[in-house]
Write an enzyme that holds these catalytic residues in place. Structure first.
Site, mmCIF file in Angstrom:
data_model
loop_
_atom_site.group_PDB
_atom_site.id
_atom_site.type_symbol
_atom_site.label_atom_id
_atom_site.label_comp_id
_atom_site.label_asym_id
_atom_site.label_seq_id
_atom_site.Cartn_x
_atom_site.Cartn_y
_atom_site.Cartn_z
ATOM 1 C CG HIS A 108 -0.152 0.136 2.528
ATOM 2 N ND1 HIS A 108 0.513 -0.930 3.102
ATOM 3 C CD2 HIS A 108 0.090 1.189 3.349
ATOM 4 C CE1 HIS A 108 1.109 -0.543 4.212
ATOM 5 N NE2 HIS A 108 0.883 0.749 4.389
ATOM 6 C CG ASP A 110 1.595 4.964 4.874
ATOM 7 O OD1 ASP A 110 1.270 3.760 4.897
ATOM 8 O OD2 ASP A 110 2.670 5.393 5.344
ATOM 9 C CG HIS A 264 5.021 1.019 2.947
ATOM 10 N ND1 HIS A 264 4.517 2.215 2.490
ATOM 11 C CD2 HIS A 264 4.408 0.798 4.137
ATOM 12 C CE1 HIS A 264 3.651 2.699 3.372
ATOM 13 N NE2 HIS A 264 3.561 1.850 4.379
ATOM 14 N NE ARG A 279 1.782 6.118 9.204
ATOM 15 C CZ ARG A 279 0.724 5.565 8.606
ATOM 16 N NH1 ARG A 279 0.838 4.393 8.027
ATOM 17 N NH2 ARG A 279 -0.427 6.181 8.596
HETATM 18 O O1 LIG Z 1 5.225 -2.088 10.026
HETATM 19 C C1 LIG Z 1 5.862 -1.628 9.082
HETATM 20 O O2 LIG Z 1 7.031 -1.918 8.847
HETATM 21 C C2 LIG Z 1 5.210 -0.673 8.142
HETATM 22 C C3 LIG Z 1 3.890 -0.274 8.648
HETATM 23 C C4 LIG Z 1 3.216 0.666 7.728
HETATM 24 O O3 LIG Z 1 2.624 0.305 6.763
HETATM 25 C C5 LIG Z 1 3.320 2.100 8.027
HETATM 26 O O4 LIG Z 1 3.911 2.466 9.039
HETATM 27 O O5 LIG Z 1 2.829 2.891 7.219
HETATM 28 FE FE LIG Z 2 1.955 1.967 5.668
#
Ligand SMILES: O=C(O)CCC(=O)C(=O)O
Ligand SMILES: [Fe+2]
Length: 303
Positions: A108, A110, A264, A279
């Site tokens: 995806h 974000d 990602h 995040r």
């Molecule tokens: O857990 C992760 O490494 C990525 C998670 C994710 O998709 C994000 O933080 O946007």
């Molecule tokens: Fe993500």
């Protein structure tokens, strides 16, 4: 990038280690924080546009407030539209593998279900399994340029609908009861639907890129089955191995990605081991397609 292009002065050439030729660079010898010099911030911004994903090891000194203070130097913080922020923070989203929705194991970009989705995300490794739990990013610019000309022309004219409301069980057969509950009660508690161009012109680099990912529901004007097939074909260029970089996390790592030029996925291979990442996302702008048409929100909750 041309060969003779200079490196941003504040970060020495030997401290920039590309992880692959097409995407990802590790940056060494820099202590992230809100107090970085203007030149260091400018260098990070330049390198982010060039490499799409930047990796920083050993940033264990950062707490939530420091992560936010650093992120604020790169742009305006924007909390997730439906998920709660970590207590005491203004916009930190925690992904905890032991809680519902803590494993982002589908490709995806974000928050593409909103119009002006984030321009960048800054993720900090808080608890990392001994082995497993890597994250993979893909370069959606090189994916676009890898398309054979007829597919590129086709993609240029397409628009796609992205939403946070979809058939969760069908997409995530391995999800736990806790994940399903989180999805219904939190993630999709307010429904967003946005139509984006399938090919976006990057607002800073002018590069054309494929704007797809896990929130895409359909391509405008196509029957559902054709829509799925076409999305799959285009997405296969995004996740081609040569367009990706995989990161083996350590606690205290910080990763920044250009959320306009990448997708990602968090590899869900670590079973019951505990994994926590935090995040923040930076405010983005409304995408523009190759024909100059912008994205349009189709559904958004009344606030
Ligand atoms: O857990 C992760 O490494 C990525 C998670 C994710 O998709 C994000 O933080 O946007
Ligand atoms: Fe993500």
């Amino acid at each position: 990038m041309t060969r003779h292009e200079t490196f941003p002065a504040a970060i020495a050439a030997q401290d920039i280690l590309p992880v692959t030729p097409r995407i990802g660079a590790e940056i060494r010898n820099i202590r992230l924080g809100g107090d970085l010099s203007h030149d260091s911030i400018a260098a990070i911004q330049t390198l982010l546009l060039r490499h799409k994903v930047l990796f920083f090891r050993g940033q264990d000194h950062l707490d939530d407030a420091d992560q936010e203070a650093f992120a604020e130097r790169l742009g305006d913080l924007v909390p997730h539209p439906t998920q709660a922020v970590v207590k005491g923070s203004s916009s930190i989203l925690e992904l905890d593998s032991s809680r519902g929705g803590g494993r982002a194991d589908r490709w995806h970009t974000d928050v593409t279900f909103v119009e002006a989705y984030p321009k960048a995300s800054i993720l900090r490794g808080v608890a990392i399994p001994e082995v497993g739990g890597d994250t993979i990013w893909a370069n959606t610019v090189t994916a676009y340029s890898d398309l054979p000309e007829p597919l590129r022309q086709l993609a240029d004219g397409l628009r796609a609908v992205h939403s946070n409301a979809y058939d969760y069980a069908a997409h995530r057969p391995r999800a736990s009861e806790q994940d399903r509950k989180h999805y219904t009660e939190v993630f999709a508690s307010a429904v967003y639907e946005t139509e984006h161009p399938v090919v976006r012109v990057h607002p800073e680099t002018g590069e054309k890129l494929l704007l797809l990912g896990g929130f895409v529901q359909r391509i405008d004007g196509l029957p559902q089955s054709d829509s799925h097939k076409l999305i799959e074909i285009l997405q296969s260029y995004v996740i081609a191995p040569e367009n990706t970089v995989r990161w083996r996390w350590q606690t205290g790592d910080v990763v920044i990605w250009d959320n306009r030029a990448t997708q990602h996925v968090a590899v869900n291979d670590y079973g019951d081991a505990h994994r926590v990442v935090r995040r923040v996302t930076l405010h983005g702008d409304i995408p523009v397609g190759v024909d100059g048409r912008t994205s349009t929100a189709l559904v958004k909750p009344a606030i």
